[in-house]
Design an enzyme around this catalytic site. Structure first.
Site, PDB file in Angstrom:
ATOM      1  N   ASP A  90       0.823  -1.209   0.000  1.00 18.57           N
ATOM      2  CA  ASP A  90       0.000   0.000   0.000  1.00 18.57           C
ATOM      3  C   ASP A  90       0.863   1.268   0.000  1.00 18.57           C
ATOM      4  OD1 ASP A  90      -2.307   1.476   0.047  1.00 18.57           O
ATOM      5  OD2 ASP A  90      -2.607   1.300   2.205  1.00 18.57           O
ATOM      6  N   LEU A 150      11.996 -19.625  -4.748  1.00 15.92           N
ATOM      7  CA  LEU A 150      10.960 -18.801  -4.117  1.00 15.92           C
ATOM      8  C   LEU A 150       9.674 -18.954  -4.909  1.00 15.92           C
ATOM      9  CD1 LEU A 150      10.225 -16.393  -2.081  1.00 15.92           C
ATOM     10  CD2 LEU A 150      10.611 -14.914  -4.047  1.00 15.92           C
ATOM     11  N   HIS A 163       2.425   3.213  -9.017  1.00 19.28           N
ATOM     12  CA  HIS A 163       2.313   1.765  -9.226  1.00 19.28           C
ATOM     13  C   HIS A 163       3.532   1.232  -9.990  1.00 19.28           C
ATOM     14  CE1 HIS A 163      -1.591   1.873  -7.485  1.00 19.28           C
ATOM     15  NE2 HIS A 163      -2.176   2.499  -8.486  1.00 19.28           N
TER      16      HIS A 163
END
Ligand code: FPP
Length: 240
Positions: free
Chosen positions: A17, A128, A34
């Protein structure tokens, strides 16, 4: 109480956020925030690989984000398409396996194809697991899992429902981080976060760096994870 020192979290989840505020403070359009958010994600993926974290699950687009201005929604869709075109190869080279979690029904065919191709291209990587939650909502997840259970006629138990969730392949998060100073879950991993340790960082996501991630991991290390037991039970292993 004995000093607690947990092993590093196996599974870290992040609500990324603060992109919009990062951009607005610089008088830039929100989508610029973004874009910086994608850079921050690339940075954090590398750090997670280096820290031996097995699973990273990030909230990239929520079921509710469709209600944002059309320009921002289409900007986020474009950003995902761009990230698929540019980032899958370097991620694969780092041993990252990609999974996209969420409702694909409302996405364009081009995006749907891109998501499937990225998943297939990285399916055998093991360093990962990166789950990107896109058009995801915790309530959507519980409902789609419940529908699957109803369709199969299985008995409704916690483990049966868990096995139908979009995260069944990776289990629940140990540590859930939210950046940007807000302190709520915003419909992220509602069921799965039942016993996650929560960490709220004031840092806006585009600025989230190594020191921020390590602060969260360090805080996690000092938490006593009781899973409903007492401290005394944990010390003696006398539960049940
Ligand atoms: C919340 O910040 C962030 C989002 C809604 C989008 C998160 C997306 C990224 C970090 C980019 C990575 C995505 C892809 C496509 C892989 P906000 O806009 O709510 O920030 P604000 O609270 O400051 O307004």
């Amino acid at each position: 109480m004995a000093a607690v020192s947990n092993a590093p979290p196996r599974h870290v989840a992040i609500v990324m956020d603060g992109n919009g505020r990062w951009a607005q403070r610089r008088h830039l359009p929100r989508i610029a925030g973004h874009k910086k958010g994608v850079d921050a994600l690339k940075r954090v993926v590398k750090l997670c690989v280096a820290r031996g974290i097995g699973v990273l699950t990030v909230f990239a687009f929520s079921s509710e984000n469709w209600n944002r201005p059309e320009e921002e929604v289409s900007g986020l869709m474009e950003l995902l398409a761009l990230a698929l075109a540019r980032e899958v190869k370097p991620l694969a080279e780092e041993g990252v396996r990609l999974r996209f979690i969420g409702d694909r029904n409302n996405l364009s065919q081009r995006l749907k194809d891109g998501l499937s191709q990225a998943e297939q291209a990285t399916a055998s990587n093991e360093r990962l697991l990166l789950n990107v939650c896109f058009n995801y909502g915790g309530r959507w997840d519980v409902v789609q899992a419940a529908r699957q259970l109803a369709d199969t006629g299985q008995e409704i138990t916690e483990s049966a429902l868990s096995s139908m969730l979009a995260t069944a392949h990776c289990g629940d998060p140990d540590l859930l981080i939210r950046t940007g100073g807000e302190m709520r879950l915003s419909n992220f991993l509602l069921w799965q976060a039942a016993y996650a340790e929560l960490f709220f960082s004031a840092t806006l996501w585009p600025d989230f760096d190594e020191a921020d991630l390590d602060a969260a991991i360090q805080a996690f290390g000092a938490r006593e994870r009781r899973f409903g037991l007492t401290s005394a039970q944990l010390l003696t292993g006398a539960a049940g």
